[in-house]
Write a protein that holds these residues in place. Structure first.
Motif, short mmCIF file in Angstrom:
data_model
loop_
_atom_site.label_atom_id
_atom_site.label_comp_id
_atom_site.label_asym_id
_atom_site.label_seq_id
_atom_site.Cartn_x
_atom_site.Cartn_y
_atom_site.Cartn_z
N CYS A 17 9.95 -17.80 36.74
CA CYS A 17 10.86 -16.67 36.58
C CYS A 17 10.10 -15.46 36.08
O CYS A 17 9.09 -15.56 35.41
N SER A 18 10.56 -14.34 36.45
CA SER A 18 9.97 -13.12 35.95
C SER A 18 10.85 -12.64 34.79
O SER A 18 11.96 -13.10 34.64
N PRO A 19 10.30 -11.76 33.98
CA PRO A 19 11.09 -11.27 32.86
C PRO A 19 12.42 -10.68 33.34
O PRO A 19 13.45 -10.83 32.69
N SER A 20 12.37 -10.09 34.49
CA SER A 20 13.61 -9.48 34.98
C SER A 20 14.53 -10.54 35.57
O SER A 20 15.65 -10.26 35.93
N GLY A 21 14.02 -11.77 35.67
CA GLY A 21 14.88 -12.86 36.13
C GLY A 21 15.04 -12.95 37.62
O GLY A 21 15.95 -13.60 38.10
N THR A 22 14.11 -12.36 38.37
CA THR A 22 14.31 -12.34 39.82
C THR A 22 14.29 -13.72 40.45
O THR A 22 15.02 -13.98 41.37
N THR A 23 13.40 -14.65 39.98
CA THR A 23 13.37 -15.95 40.63
C THR A 23 13.85 -17.07 39.70
O THR A 23 13.73 -18.24 40.01
N LEU A 138 2.18 -14.58 34.07
CA LEU A 138 0.74 -14.80 33.97
C LEU A 138 -0.01 -13.73 34.75
O LEU A 138 -1.01 -13.17 34.28
N LEU A 139 0.48 -13.43 35.94
CA LEU A 139 -0.14 -12.40 36.78
C LEU A 139 -0.08 -11.05 36.08
O LEU A 139 -1.06 -10.29 36.06
N ALA A 140 1.06 -10.78 35.46
CA ALA A 140 1.25 -9.51 34.77
C ALA A 140 0.33 -9.40 33.56
O ALA A 140 0.04 -8.30 33.09
N SER A 141 -0.14 -10.53 33.06
CA SER A 141 -0.99 -10.50 31.86
C SER A 141 -2.44 -10.15 32.17
O SER A 141 -3.30 -10.22 31.30
N ASP A 142 -2.71 -9.86 33.47
CA ASP A 142 -4.06 -9.48 33.88
C ASP A 142 -5.09 -10.58 33.67
O ASP A 142 -6.26 -10.31 33.40
N ILE A 143 -4.68 -11.83 33.77
CA ILE A 143 -5.60 -12.95 33.64
C ILE A 143 -6.57 -12.94 34.82
O ILE A 143 -6.23 -12.48 35.91
N GLU A 144 -7.79 -13.38 34.58
CA GLU A 144 -8.78 -13.46 35.66
C GLU A 144 -8.30 -14.45 36.70
O GLU A 144 -7.90 -15.55 36.36
N PRO A 145 -8.34 -14.08 38.00
CA PRO A 145 -7.84 -15.02 39.03
C PRO A 145 -8.65 -16.32 39.07
O PRO A 145 -9.79 -16.37 38.62
N PHE A 146 -8.03 -17.37 39.61
CA PHE A 146 -8.59 -18.73 39.53
C PHE A 146 -9.33 -19.14 40.81
O PHE A 146 -9.04 -18.66 41.89
N ASP A 147 -10.25 -20.12 40.63
CA ASP A 147 -10.93 -20.71 41.79
C ASP A 147 -9.95 -21.55 42.60
O ASP A 147 -10.01 -21.60 43.82
#
Lengths: 266, 411
Positions: A17-23, A138-147
């Motif tokens: 879910c997103s903060p806005s609750g879209t999914t 997690l994406l919004a937190s600017d985490i480094e993308p994964f292998d």
């Protein structure tokens, strides 16, 4: 009858879910939280999932090793790879991946799942970075993308498949690989993964799956390609009741898995 | 909890030692706990029996690097001759055996004898040497195991030495009366046969030509199994109430009794070493696993020696366990988890039960002098003798080459 890995499997994930609750789908989160405590009982509710696990994990290990040019028979073949397990549930996939050497982040929207997984990992002496969060956050937190990004038995529970798969794909680094496993939307899948597993075999609580949310491989492919992924044809994971074993097959009509890779930046 | 090894093997007999060697061959570290000091197990009076190694079992021995040291002392079985009939009748002039069967190894697709006969003492010597040479195996002996404690990720056993061992999995190879099985509350089906196995080694004048003979006598099967150097291993199943009187005979009179049953085909006979006797019994565990524990070999099953398959069944347990554990480890899974053990159980229970009950029925069918059953036997044997696929299936059964073969036993 059935090829229903997903039965229990689907409990893996509370919807993203997103903060806005879209999914988000609040009803689904509660449903899985209630089941979390029994994750690791081999004779309990998740027995079919435990039986399904070796074949599925072996397939994923082999694909990752082929993609990154590693020896699948090495003691820790995934050493040093950063892996994200979306919808980690009780850690049935995160933990083995960590044992194989990967640096694993496991996320689940249900706090109770994450707590169960954390407790179990500590008991086993396995290190996994578990977080109660969603792919969007997690994406919004600017985490480094994964292998490697694992997206196993999740999409059939989310509200917006396209958005969810696009978010997941954005968490894969260029040159990385992603796995999507789910249930096909076919009559056979309804008969086995939903009806047989829930109503006849009682592998899963009734109401675990909503067959309208099952996803056809071409729908998943379309969404992934839209997010810039190169998508391989699906492989089937089939349950053979006589031998009581799961096999990787060409029959994707019920449980299937898709491998998708993200091209290197040129 | 700190683990000393991946796996603890309780029991250092022929089953436990082989389990330790096979598991270490798969890359697992092993602590093997044995009540007997290694040197004691190879003393001449420790165990006078021989073991029939089926050709599929020998594939495993080759893979573990044990066969080179055993081959020179193993008697190859090129043919098996099975004869049904009373001993006195067999040598009467013009007598036709009521039933006769011939299994010829040259009819197997693979160029191999049907099996080999090895003296247990020699097997123990070779296994001891391999255990000692292995860096992945720690042998703790003499020592016994106390009450088992299982945790979420490990199993611990206190030893009589004061040390406590912790590992992911415990393999119970502690024999037919398996204390670990009993303490885990795993029940067995069991009964005794009213038969005693008399075992000895016989030296003979003529070459046995690699032929194993099995005579089905009314008291029970009487087997002459080829050993090296013009010797044969005798496995004489006798009614329990009569066995004592045969065992009490002088060597000379005992040889006369076996001559009556052997007939003249091997020339003059003499005893080579002492006579041994063992009560015969059947047992089958209702479950082959407990919490973080797998039963192998005699701890799981004990069958009638009529088909020489007892040890081979244990070899298959060990090889199957190796496959299951390697698969789980390869997938990053906990090797002591119930899912792995349930998979092992499913694989081995059915196969063991079918062979255990099959040999039980064979023994009941053959160990009597009932005219109706003699007719059934001769019809059945005639059929097997004339129908190639049927005979081939029996040969593969004798070679432990049927069913889902674990990778260590595959060609």
């Amino acid at each position: 009858m059935s090829e229903t890995a997903n039965k229990a499997e689907s409990t893996r994930q509370a919807p993203v879910c997103s903060p806005s609750g879209t999914t988000v789908d609040a009803g689904e989160i509660d449903k899985f939280s209630a089941m979390a405590a029994d994750w690791w009982d081999p004779t309990g509710k998740f027995k079919p999932l435990h039986k399904f696990n070796p074949i599925r994990l072996t397939h994923i290990r082999n694909e990752i090793c082929a993609h990154f040019g590693r020896d699948p028979n090495a003691p820790r073949p995934l050493e040093g790879l950063r892996l994200l397990d979306i919808g980690c549930g009780g850690g049935l996939v995160s933990e083995p991946m960590a044992r194989l050497g990967a640096e694993v982040t496991g996320i689940d929207a249900a706090e109770k799942n994450v707590k169960t997984a954390l407790t179990h990992a500590a008991e086993q002496g396995v290190t996994v970075d578990y977080r109660a969060t969603t792919a969007e956050d997690l994406l919004a937190s600017d985490i480094e993308p994964f292998d490697v990004v694992l997206n196993l038995e999740v999409v059939e529970h989310v509200a917006d498949v396209d958005l969810f798969l696009k978010t997941s794909a954005n968490l894969v680094r260029p040159g990385g690989i992603m796995f999507v496993a789910t249930i096909n939307r076919t009559l056979k899948a309804f008969a086995t993964a939903k009806f047989a597993a829930e109503y006849i075999l009682r592998w899963l609580p009734i109401g675990t799956h909503d067959q309208n949310k099952f996803v056809k491989p071409e729908e998943a492919r379309h969404a992934l390609e839209g997010a810039g992924m190169v998508v391989e044809p699906p492989v089937g994971m089939t349950y053979q009741p006589l031998s009581d074993k799961w096999h990787v097959t060409g029959d994707a009509s019920v449980n299937y898995m898709i491998t998708a890779t993200k091209p290197q930046l040129s | 909890m700190e683990k000393q090894a991946d796996i603890i093997v309780a029991g250092g007999g022929l089953g436990g030692s082989l389990a330790a060697l096979a598991l270490s061959h798969q890359g697992f570290t092993v602590c093997m706990v044995d009540a007997a000091p290694p040197a004691d197990k190879t003393l001449p009076d420790f165990d006078g029996r021989t073991t029939a190694l089926a050709y599929a079992s020998v594939r495993l021995f080759r893979r573990l690097g044990l066969w080179d040291d055993l081959a020179a002392d193993a008697g190859a079985i090129n043919d098996i001759l099975v004869t049904d009939g009373r001993p006195a009748d067999r040598f009467r002039k013009g007598h036709q055996a009521t039933g006769f069967l011939h299994f010829d190894s040259s009819q197997l697709a693979e160029d191999t004898p049907l099996g080999w006969i090895v003296e247990n003492r020699r097997l123990r010597q070779v296994m001891n040497a391999a255990l000692e040479a292995s860096e992945a195996i720690r042998v703790i002996a003499p020592a016994t195991v106390g009450p088992v404690e299982t945790g979420p990720a490990s199993v611990s056993v206190p030893l009589s030495t004061g040390e406590t061992l912790t590992a992911s999995l415990l393999v119970a190879a502690d024999g037919r009366r398996s204390p670990l099985r009993e303490r885990a509350g795993i029940r067995t089906l069991n009964w005794s046969y009213p038969q005693t196995g008399i075992v000895c080694t016989v030296a003979h004048e003529k070459d046995h030509l690699g032929i194993a003979q099995e005579f089905f006598l009314p008291s029970g099967p009487f087997a002459i199994l080829p050993l090296t150097n013009n010797r044969s291993s005798l496995v004489w199943t006798e009614k329990a109430d009569r066995a004592g009187s045969f065992l009490a005979l002088s060597d000379e009179d005992f040889v006369t009794e076996i001559e009556k049953r052997f007939g003249p085909y091997l020339g003059a006979l003499s005893l080579d070493g002492p006579r041994w006797s063992y009560p015969l019994a059947f047992h089958l565990a209702t479950k082959f696993h407990g919490d973080r524990m797998a039963l192998v070999g005699d701890a799981a099953h004990g069958i009638h020696p009529i088909a020489g398959q007892g040890y081979n069944l244990g070899v298959k347990d060990i090889a199957a366990l190796c496959d299951v554990l390697a698969e789980h480890r390869g997938a990053g899974l906990d090797i002591g988890h119930g899912t792995a053990l349930a998979q092992y159980d499913r694989w081995r229970q059915f196969d063991s039960a079918s062979l255990a009950f099959g040999t039980d029925v064979l023994n009941r069918l053959f160990s009597n002098d009932n005219p109706a059953l003699r007719l059934v036997r001769s019809t059945g044997m005639g059929l097997v003798n004339r129908v190639d696929p049927l005979r081939n299936m029996f040969m593969k059964q004798a070679g432990a080459d049927l069913g889902t073969l674990p990778s260590l036993m595959q060609p």
